[in-house]
Design a protein around this motif. Structure first.
Motif, mmCIF file in Angstrom:
data_model
loop_
_atom_site.group_PDB
_atom_site.id
_atom_site.type_symbol
_atom_site.label_atom_id
_atom_site.label_comp_id
_atom_site.label_asym_id
_atom_site.label_seq_id
_atom_site.Cartn_x
_atom_site.Cartn_y
_atom_site.Cartn_z
ATOM 1 N N ILE A 1 -8.609 12.823 59.473
ATOM 2 C CA ILE A 1 -7.960 11.759 60.237
ATOM 3 C C ILE A 1 -9.039 10.949 60.939
ATOM 4 O O ILE A 1 -10.043 11.494 61.416
ATOM 5 C CB ILE A 1 -6.945 12.314 61.260
ATOM 6 N N VAL A 2 -8.851 9.635 60.953
ATOM 7 C CA VAL A 2 -9.737 8.713 61.653
ATOM 8 C C VAL A 2 -9.041 8.283 62.936
ATOM 9 O O VAL A 2 -7.870 7.884 62.905
ATOM 10 C CB VAL A 2 -10.069 7.486 60.783
ATOM 11 N N THR A 3 -9.743 8.376 64.061
ATOM 12 C CA THR A 3 -9.132 8.093 65.358
ATOM 13 C C THR A 3 -9.957 7.073 66.123
ATOM 14 O O THR A 3 -11.076 6.744 65.740
ATOM 15 C CB THR A 3 -9.024 9.392 66.184
ATOM 16 N N ALA A 4 -9.400 6.590 67.217
ATOM 17 C CA ALA A 4 -10.110 5.630 68.073
ATOM 18 C C ALA A 4 -11.052 6.400 69.000
ATOM 19 O O ALA A 4 -10.817 6.538 70.201
ATOM 20 C CB ALA A 4 -9.128 4.792 68.871
ATOM 21 N N GLY A 5 -12.120 6.927 68.425
ATOM 22 C CA GLY A 5 -13.075 7.745 69.152
ATOM 23 C C GLY A 5 -12.763 9.219 69.021
ATOM 24 O O GLY A 5 -11.623 9.616 68.747
ATOM 25 N N LYS B 1 -12.606 11.357 71.340
ATOM 26 C CA LYS B 1 -11.716 11.794 72.423
ATOM 27 C C LYS B 1 -10.259 11.776 71.972
ATOM 28 O O LYS B 1 -9.494 12.687 72.297
ATOM 29 C CB LYS B 1 -11.912 10.903 73.651
ATOM 30 N N GLN B 2 -9.869 10.760 71.217
ATOM 31 C CA GLN B 2 -8.489 10.694 70.754
ATOM 32 C C GLN B 2 -8.177 11.834 69.792
ATOM 33 O O GLN B 2 -7.086 12.420 69.851
ATOM 34 C CB GLN B 2 -8.194 9.358 70.066
ATOM 35 N N ALA B 3 -9.127 12.184 68.939
ATOM 36 C CA ALA B 3 -8.899 13.283 68.001
ATOM 37 C C ALA B 3 -8.639 14.582 68.753
ATOM 38 O O ALA B 3 -7.711 15.338 68.417
ATOM 39 C CB ALA B 3 -10.109 13.439 67.071
ATOM 40 N N ILE B 4 -9.449 14.866 69.771
ATOM 41 C CA ILE B 4 -9.277 16.100 70.542
ATOM 42 C C ILE B 4 -7.945 16.083 71.287
ATOM 43 O O ILE B 4 -7.198 17.071 71.292
ATOM 44 C CB ILE B 4 -10.449 16.278 71.518
ATOM 45 N N PHE B 5 -7.637 14.957 71.914
ATOM 46 C CA PHE B 5 -6.369 14.847 72.649
ATOM 47 C C PHE B 5 -5.187 15.101 71.731
ATOM 48 O O PHE B 5 -4.253 15.842 72.077
ATOM 49 C CB PHE B 5 -6.253 13.460 73.284
ATOM 50 N N GLN B 6 -5.202 14.510 70.541
ATOM 51 C CA GLN B 6 -4.065 14.659 69.639
ATOM 52 C C GLN B 6 -3.938 16.077 69.111
ATOM 53 O O GLN B 6 -2.820 16.585 68.949
ATOM 54 C CB GLN B 6 -4.186 13.654 68.485
ATOM 55 N N ALA B 7 -5.067 16.743 68.866
ATOM 56 C CA ALA B 7 -4.996 18.135 68.412
ATOM 57 C C ALA B 7 -4.353 19.010 69.481
ATOM 58 O O ALA B 7 -3.504 19.869 69.174
ATOM 59 C CB ALA B 7 -6.397 18.642 68.077
ATOM 60 N N ILE B 8 -4.738 18.793 70.737
ATOM 61 C CA ILE B 8 -4.166 19.572 71.835
ATOM 62 C C ILE B 8 -2.699 19.205 72.051
ATOM 63 O O ILE B 8 -1.824 20.077 72.149
ATOM 64 C CB ILE B 8 -4.975 19.339 73.129
ATOM 65 N N ALA B 9 -2.407 17.918 72.119
ATOM 66 C CA ALA B 9 -1.038 17.478 72.398
ATOM 67 C C ALA B 9 -0.070 17.896 71.295
ATOM 68 O O ALA B 9 1.119 18.122 71.561
ATOM 69 C CB ALA B 9 -1.005 15.963 72.577
ATOM 70 N N ALA B 10 -0.560 18.026 70.080
ATOM 71 C CA ALA B 10 0.305 18.372 68.956
ATOM 72 C C ALA B 10 0.596 19.867 68.869
ATOM 73 O O ALA B 10 1.504 20.273 68.126
ATOM 74 C CB ALA B 10 -0.328 17.909 67.649
ATOM 75 N N THR B 11 -0.132 20.690 69.642
ATOM 76 C CA THR B 11 -0.032 22.139 69.436
ATOM 77 C C THR B 11 0.177 22.959 70.706
ATOM 78 O O THR B 11 0.581 24.120 70.617
ATOM 79 C CB THR B 11 -1.308 22.667 68.760
ATOM 80 N N VAL B 12 -0.125 22.416 71.875
ATOM 81 C CA VAL B 12 -0.063 23.190 73.113
ATOM 82 C C VAL B 12 1.268 22.940 73.815
ATOM 83 O O VAL B 12 1.657 21.785 74.055
ATOM 84 C CB VAL B 12 -1.235 22.830 74.054
ATOM 85 N N SER B 13 1.946 24.031 74.144
ATOM 86 C CA SER B 13 3.207 23.962 74.885
ATOM 87 C C SER B 13 3.023 24.590 76.255
ATOM 88 O O SER B 13 1.993 25.205 76.545
ATOM 89 C CB SER B 13 4.313 24.688 74.109
ATOM 90 N N GLU C 1 -1.751 16.335 59.732
ATOM 91 C CA GLU C 1 -0.496 15.574 59.627
ATOM 92 C C GLU C 1 0.197 15.473 60.979
ATOM 93 O O GLU C 1 0.763 14.422 61.326
ATOM 94 C CB GLU C 1 0.418 16.237 58.599
ATOM 95 N N ALA C 2 0.153 16.542 61.771
ATOM 96 C CA ALA C 2 0.763 16.502 63.106
ATOM 97 C C ALA C 2 0.037 15.514 64.003
ATOM 98 O O ALA C 2 0.669 14.749 64.756
ATOM 99 C CB ALA C 2 0.742 17.901 63.725
ATOM 100 N N MET C 3 -1.285 15.510 63.937
ATOM 101 C CA MET C 3 -2.063 14.549 64.717
ATOM 102 C C MET C 3 -1.757 13.119 64.276
ATOM 103 O O MET C 3 -1.651 12.206 65.104
ATOM 104 C CB MET C 3 -3.558 14.848 64.568
ATOM 105 N N GLY C 4 -1.586 12.929 62.975
ATOM 106 C CA GLY C 4 -1.234 11.607 62.466
ATOM 107 C C GLY C 4 0.138 11.152 62.927
ATOM 108 O O GLY C 4 0.352 9.961 63.204
ATOM 109 N N ARG C 5 1.084 12.092 63.033
ATOM 110 C CA ARG C 5 2.419 11.740 63.525
ATOM 111 C C ARG C 5 2.347 11.214 64.962
ATOM 112 O O ARG C 5 3.000 10.238 65.326
ATOM 113 C CB ARG C 5 3.337 12.960 63.459
ATOM 114 N N LEU C 6 1.519 11.874 65.758
ATOM 115 C CA LEU C 6 1.336 11.434 67.134
ATOM 116 C C LEU C 6 0.652 10.076 67.179
ATOM 117 O O LEU C 6 1.044 9.174 67.938
ATOM 118 C CB LEU C 6 0.512 12.481 67.897
ATOM 119 N N GLN C 7 -0.371 9.906 66.349
ATOM 120 C CA GLN C 7 -1.104 8.640 66.329
ATOM 121 C C GLN C 7 -0.219 7.480 65.881
ATOM 122 O O GLN C 7 -0.331 6.358 66.392
ATOM 123 C CB GLN C 7 -2.313 8.782 65.395
ATOM 124 N N SER C 8 0.685 7.762 64.949
ATOM 125 C CA SER C 8 1.556 6.694 64.436
ATOM 126 C C SER C 8 2.492 6.174 65.508
ATOM 127 O O SER C 8 2.977 5.033 65.424
ATOM 128 C CB SER C 8 2.354 7.201 63.234
#
Length: 391
Positions: free
Chosen positions: A96-100, A102-114, A260-267
């Motif tokens: 996945i290509v992200t806006a820096g 930092k966005q990649a790390i944020f999306q990985a955490i946000a997509a998986t941490v409850s 794919e989960a990170m991409g869903r968040l990014q979309s």
């Protein structure tokens, strides 16, 4: 007007590194002579072939939307980068290509941490790791490291912190703010621990991999333990390696379900990274890399200048960082003068004309971090100002 801040936003604070940099800029605008050593940004010019690629992309009309998770051209270039520079075999579907970064790390955490999930974060840490975990409702579990061990830890230290709620282990090598580099034998030991705890994912932040001053090649977990690849998210990018901080391009590879989960968040948030920046990143990753040899040597000289200068100031000490472009400085003998508050120490140095960031901002204590990503003349003057301020 009544403020309506979400519960998630109230869990986090603004980045202290950004806040100190903004304050330094404000003082400069007011006419103050401020040397900023607070931001992690290479002072080198972006390589000419990257700039040329950006110009050509604009001339060719690269001003429209791209696929949300990045162009196929950049994903293929990222596959090349992960294999050539990190030894990780992957394919475009797992990138996945992200806006820096930092966005990649944020999306990985946000997509998986409850709520209630635990994330082990070695401390001192990059300022945004714990903020991202807290935003997602997770609990930060600090793994305390020390200067006398070059901010490394034993695999057993990790295992002692793992519980049934442990979701992620964060790894950052070379590290911000310490410059710590994790050797292969340490990562292999961590892999053995992870095999006993299959619920634990690993986020390996390798953004500083090209800035490694040790003799051996860069070591990363996904390369050393390919059997764990379905649990490892490796983050990289072009900001630090190619002096492209303003282009805002990050890269991540990992198991397809996570990407794919990170991409869903990014979309549903930012959409695609900037089209022209993606074209420039293709040139950065596929073009010549030999300039990095010279850049590493320049950074090495700057590191040695700063380490010698800081260790010559009474009350200050720092180990020799093995990578990145930071020194994490201990000022314990001086802290009584600042009521034990290293934020007061950082403000004192700012008044003396040098912007640094307090150690406590990184989960440390009794000191500060400086970036040596600026010229030797500027660094020498900054050290003189620090010495005078603390005399």
């Amino acid at each position: 007007m009544t403020q309506h801040l979400s519960e998630m936003l109230q869990r986090i604070e603004a980045s202290p590194t950004t806040a100190m940099t903004d304050r330094a800029m404000q003082l400069r605008e007011e006419g103050r002579d401020i040397i900023s050593l607070s931001v992690g940004e290479p002072d080198f010019a972006t390589p000419a072939h990257v700039i040329d690629a950006a110009k050509a992309a604009l001339d060719a009309g690269a001003t429209k939307y791209t696929p949300v998770t990045g162009t196929m051209a950049l994903k293929k270039a990222a596959v090349l980068h992960f294999a050539r520079d990190l030894g990780i075999a992957t394919d475009p579907a797992q990138v996945i290509v992200t806006a820096g970064g930092k966005q990649a790390i944020f999306q990985a955490i946000a997509a998986t941490v409850s709520a209630g999930d635990e994330v082990i974060v070695p401390a001192p840490w990059w300022v945004s790791y714990p903020q991202m975990v807290r935003f997602a409702g997770g609990r930060v579990v600090p793994l305390i490291t020390h200067a006398h061990r070059n901010f490394r830890f034993d695999p057993g230290d990790v295992e002692a912190l793992i519980t049934p709620r442990t979701n992620w282990l964060m790894l950052n090598s070379p590290g911000n703010p310490t410059g710590a580099v994790y050797p292969a034998e340490m990562l292999l030991g961590i892999a053995e621990v992870l095999r006993r705890h299959p619920q634990v994912l690993v986020l390996s932040d390798d953004i500083y991999a090209p800035l490694n001053y040790t003799d051996g090649p860069h070591a990363t977990l996904a390369n050393l333990a390919p059997d764990l690849a379905d649990r490892i998210c490796t983050v990289s990018g072009v900001s630090k390696s190619h002096a492209m901080t303003g282009f805002r391009i990050g890269l991540a590879t990992g198991p397809q379900w996570l990407i794919e989960a990170m991409g869903r968040l990014q979309s549903n948030s930012t959409g695609n990274p900037a089209a022209v920046s993606q074209a420039a990143a293709v040139a950065a990753l596929e073009g010549p890399q030999d300039f990095l040899i010279e850049w590493r040597e320049i950074f090495r000289r700057r590191r040695d200048l700063v380490v010698a200068g800081i260790n010559a100031i009474p009350g200050l000490s720092t180990p020799v960082p093995d990578g990145a472009f930071y020194c994490f400085i201990d000022a314990t003998p001086l802290m009584q003068r600042f009521d034990g508050d290293d934020n007061k120490l950082a403000l004192h140095l700012l008044e003396a004309g040098v912007a640094v960031v307090s150690a406590s901002s990184f989960g440390g204590k009794n000191g500060f971090r400086i970036s040596f990503a600026t010229s030797e003349d500027v660094l020498a003057e900054a050290i003189r100002r620090i010495a005078r301020a603390l005399a």
